[in-house]
Every structure is written in C-alpha cells, then in structure tokens.
Enzyme design. Structure first.
Site, mmCIF file in Angstrom:
data_model
loop_
_atom_site.group_PDB
_atom_site.id
_atom_site.type_symbol
_atom_site.label_atom_id
_atom_site.label_comp_id
_atom_site.label_asym_id
_atom_site.label_seq_id
_atom_site.Cartn_x
_atom_site.Cartn_y
_atom_site.Cartn_z
ATOM 1 N N ARG A 11 5.364 5.719 -0.566
ATOM 2 C CA ARG A 11 5.471 4.854 -1.541
ATOM 3 C C ARG A 11 4.558 3.542 -1.943
ATOM 4 N NH1 ARG A 11 9.557 1.254 0.790
ATOM 5 N NH2 ARG A 11 9.685 2.143 3.072
ATOM 6 N N SER A 113 -3.061 -9.151 3.332
ATOM 7 C CA SER A 113 -2.022 -9.869 2.249
ATOM 8 C C SER A 113 -2.535 -11.122 2.046
ATOM 9 C CB SER A 113 -0.555 -10.020 2.833
ATOM 10 O OG SER A 113 0.092 -11.152 2.429
ATOM 11 N N TYR A 126 4.199 -12.486 9.955
ATOM 12 C CA TYR A 126 3.526 -11.417 8.904
ATOM 13 C C TYR A 126 2.064 -12.145 8.973
ATOM 14 C CZ TYR A 126 2.781 -8.999 4.455
ATOM 15 O OH TYR A 126 2.314 -8.104 3.611
HETATM 16 N N1 LIG Z 1 4.072 -5.467 -1.992
HETATM 17 C C1 LIG Z 1 3.546 -6.655 -1.966
HETATM 18 O O1 LIG Z 1 3.752 -7.879 -2.702
HETATM 19 C C2 LIG Z 1 2.432 -6.737 -0.725
HETATM 20 C C3 LIG Z 1 1.630 -7.975 -0.766
HETATM 21 C C4 LIG Z 1 0.644 -7.941 0.082
HETATM 22 C C5 LIG Z 1 0.135 -7.136 1.101
HETATM 23 N N2 LIG Z 1 1.169 -6.021 1.011
HETATM 24 C C6 LIG Z 1 0.957 -5.061 2.207
HETATM 25 O O2 LIG Z 1 0.665 -3.689 1.567
HETATM 26 C C7 LIG Z 1 0.955 -2.750 2.329
HETATM 27 C C8 LIG Z 1 1.876 -1.675 1.541
HETATM 28 O O3 LIG Z 1 3.174 -2.685 1.338
HETATM 29 P P1 LIG Z 1 4.105 -2.024 -0.019
HETATM 30 O O4 LIG Z 1 4.474 -3.146 -0.818
HETATM 31 O O5 LIG Z 1 3.538 -0.676 -0.892
HETATM 32 O O6 LIG Z 1 5.096 -1.637 1.021
HETATM 33 P P2 LIG Z 1 6.492 -0.657 0.986
HETATM 34 O O7 LIG Z 1 6.772 -0.170 -0.699
HETATM 35 O O8 LIG Z 1 7.700 -1.264 1.752
HETATM 36 O O9 LIG Z 1 5.999 0.790 1.744
HETATM 37 C C9 LIG Z 1 5.724 0.590 3.089
HETATM 38 C C10 LIG Z 1 5.030 1.939 3.580
HETATM 39 O O10 LIG Z 1 4.724 1.674 5.014
HETATM 40 C C11 LIG Z 1 5.399 2.953 5.465
HETATM 41 N N3 LIG Z 1 5.801 2.325 6.784
HETATM 42 C C12 LIG Z 1 6.731 1.156 7.040
HETATM 43 N N4 LIG Z 1 6.645 1.284 8.551
HETATM 44 C C13 LIG Z 1 6.143 2.590 9.139
HETATM 45 C C14 LIG Z 1 6.026 3.063 10.413
HETATM 46 N N5 LIG Z 1 6.721 2.396 11.517
HETATM 47 N N6 LIG Z 1 5.301 3.860 10.515
HETATM 48 C C15 LIG Z 1 4.472 4.586 9.402
HETATM 49 N N7 LIG Z 1 4.805 4.158 8.190
HETATM 50 C C16 LIG Z 1 5.506 3.164 7.898
HETATM 51 C C17 LIG Z 1 6.629 3.189 4.523
HETATM 52 O O11 LIG Z 1 6.784 4.427 5.056
HETATM 53 P P3 LIG Z 1 8.587 5.009 4.890
HETATM 54 O O12 LIG Z 1 8.391 5.482 3.388
HETATM 55 O O13 LIG Z 1 8.773 6.101 5.696
HETATM 56 O O14 LIG Z 1 9.525 3.901 5.022
HETATM 57 C C18 LIG Z 1 5.815 2.853 3.290
HETATM 58 O O15 LIG Z 1 5.360 4.285 2.925
HETATM 59 C C19 LIG Z 1 1.627 -3.344 3.476
HETATM 60 O O16 LIG Z 1 0.750 -3.425 4.603
HETATM 61 C C20 LIG Z 1 1.948 -4.826 2.765
HETATM 62 O O17 LIG Z 1 2.119 -5.648 4.050
HETATM 63 C C21 LIG Z 1 2.142 -5.898 0.143
#
Ligand SMILES: NC(=O)c1ccc[n+]([C@@H]2O[C@H](COP(=O)([O-])OP(=O)(O)OC[C@H]3O[C@@H](n4cnc5c(N)ncnc54)[C@H](OP(=O)(O)O)[C@@H]3O)[C@@H](O)[C@H]2O)c1
Length: 220
Positions: A11, A113, A126
């Site tokens: 996702r 990030s 984080y």
């Molecule tokens: N959203 C933001 O605003 C934002 C901003 C800056 C950086 N980021 C970075 O972007 C990346 C993706 O974020 P997102 O917002 O797309 O996150 P998200 O929607 O919460 O999705 C997180 C993803 O990581 C997987 N995951 C979490 N824990 C895991 C584990 N122990 N082993 C394997 N997979 C795991 C989840 O798998 P499951 O489906 O199995 O839970 C999911 O596919 C992250 O590194 C986050 O720090 C996000």
C-alpha cells in the site's frame, strides 16, 4: 528485463512505486509481510536465502513511525523503528550489492523522509532512522559508483497514505495542507515518479543524494 525488489509494496508509496516499475517493464518482486517481515532478522535471512534470482533494482520503502515525545519513547519502539527503517534495509542492501557489482548494474532507492533534514516534535526515533539511511546512502554511493551501482534516497514530505492518517487528525491535515507551499499533501504517485527516474536507465550520473520531495515545505 530488469528485476526490482520493492519492500512495503502492499500500500501507500511502495504500491505506487511497484506499479510504476511494472508499467516501465520491470519484473517486480513485492514480498508480503508474511514472506518478509523486516522486524525479524530470521524472516529477513530466510527471505534472502530463498531469493533465487538476481535483483537489479532495490527499493527500501517499508517503514514505520511511532510518534512520542522524547521522555515518553518506549525502548521497544525505538528499537522497532531502527530495525525496520534502518537495519533491515541495511541487510537487504548488503546481501544484494555483491551481485550488482558483478553484473556492473544496480539502482537502489531508500525512502527516507523530510524529517531526516528538518524536525517536528515527537519524531526523534523516526528522524534518527531516516537521517541514518541518508548517511548510509551517501557513504555507499562512494563505494559503489565505480561498479555502476547508483544509490539515492528520496525524502518525501507529507504524503496522503495510511501512515500520515495514523499520525495526524483530519484537522491537523487541513492545517498541514495550508502550511505547504503547494497547498496540499503529495499523492503517492508523485513520489513514485521521482523514484522511477532514479532507478531507470536514464539515471546515469545521480548518486549519493537525498532528494526532498515536499511541495516546498522545507524551503520555508
Ligand atoms: N506517508 C508519508 O507522509 C511519508 C512521508 C515521508 C516518508 N515516508 C516513508 O515512506 C515509506 C512508505 O510510507 P507509507 O506512508 O506508504 O506507509 P504505509 O502506507 O503505512 O505503508 C507501510 C508499508 O510498509 C510495510 N511494512 C511496515 N512494517 C513492516 C514490516 N515489519 N515488514 C515488512 N513490511 C512492513 C507495510 O506492510 P503491511 O501492509 O504488511 O503493513 C506497508 O506496505 C516509509 O518508509 C515512510 O517512512 C512516508
């Protein structure tokens, strides 16, 4: 055909990255959490031991964020954040790099990030994990450049995903939108298209950088 491994592809940003790479003609490996749980060293080692194909493109996307003020950070939480956001990507990279060097081709993108370069309350664990992955990116770029293995970090600002909705109320999200020069959060696809360029054949010279994709937030 290039083979890509994308963590966190179920996702959010990871799903958009995997879909982009598929459209660009890559074969994309998208292990589920049951196949590759980054929180568990045993799961990581067992996934790698059973990986019976070379990987040209590695996207370390999966990540977690548990917000807590410094005095309230639980020992288990800081360890989980460092394990999932830093140590597991380190291990995946370490395992895959030797094969990339032999084939004289590799593209690695670490999803960092903007909290690796600026700050917000409650983000100490984080930010530590994401600043460290920037440092890993920079150091490794120097070692890998002679082998045509390019590694970069993409540091998103606020992106409309479950992670953002989990850590910010709807009122906070409205306020955040107004504080971003572009006046809205990013869609996952807007991060994925930058990643697609970095790991494409068109990128022949960009390595070791942390590219902040935040709608201008950190320029303020
Ligand atoms: N959203 C933001 O605003 C934002 C901003 C800056 C950086 N980021 C970075 O972007 C990346 C993706 O974020 P997102 O917002 O797309 O996150 P998200 O929607 O919460 O999705 C997180 C993803 O990581 C997987 N995951 C979490 N824990 C895991 C584990 N122990 N082993 C394997 N997979 C795991 C989840 O798998 P499951 O489906 O199995 O839970 C999911 O596919 C992250 O590194 C986050 O720090 C996000």
């Amino acid at each position: 055909m290039r083979i890509a491994l994308v963590t966190g592809a179920s996702r959010g940003i990871g799903a958009a990255i995997a879909s982009n790479l598929t459209s660009l003609g890559c074969k994309v490996l998208m292990p589920s959490r049951a196949e590759l749980d980054l929180a568990s060293d045993q799961s990581v080692e067992s996934y790698l031991a059973n990986l019976n194909q070379p990987v040209d493109i590695l996207i370390n996307d999966a990540g977690i964020n548990r917000v807590a003020t410094f005095e309230n950070i639980q020992n288990g939480d800081v360890k989980d954040i460092l394990q999932i956001n830093l140590l597991a990507p380190f291990r995946l990279t370490q395992f895959l790099v030797p094969q990339m060097k032999v084939r004289n081709y590799g593209r690695i993108v670490n999803i960092s990030s903007m909290w690796s370069v600026v700050s917000r309350g409650g983000r100490t664990s984080y930010s530590m994990s994401k600043s460290a992955i920037n440092a890993m990116t920079r150091s490794l770029a120097v070692e890998l450049a002679p082998f045509n293995v390019l590694i970069n970090a993409v540091a998103p600002g606020y992106v409309m995903t479950d992670l953002t909705l989990q850590n910010n109320s709807p009122i906070e999200i409205e306020k955040i939108s107004q504080s971003i020069p572009i006046q809205r959060l990013a869609e996952p696809q807007e991060i994925a298209s930058v990643v697609a360029f970095l790991c494409s054949e068109q990128n022949t010279y960009l390595t070791g950088q942390t590219i902040v994709v935040d709608g201008g937030y950190t320029c303020l």
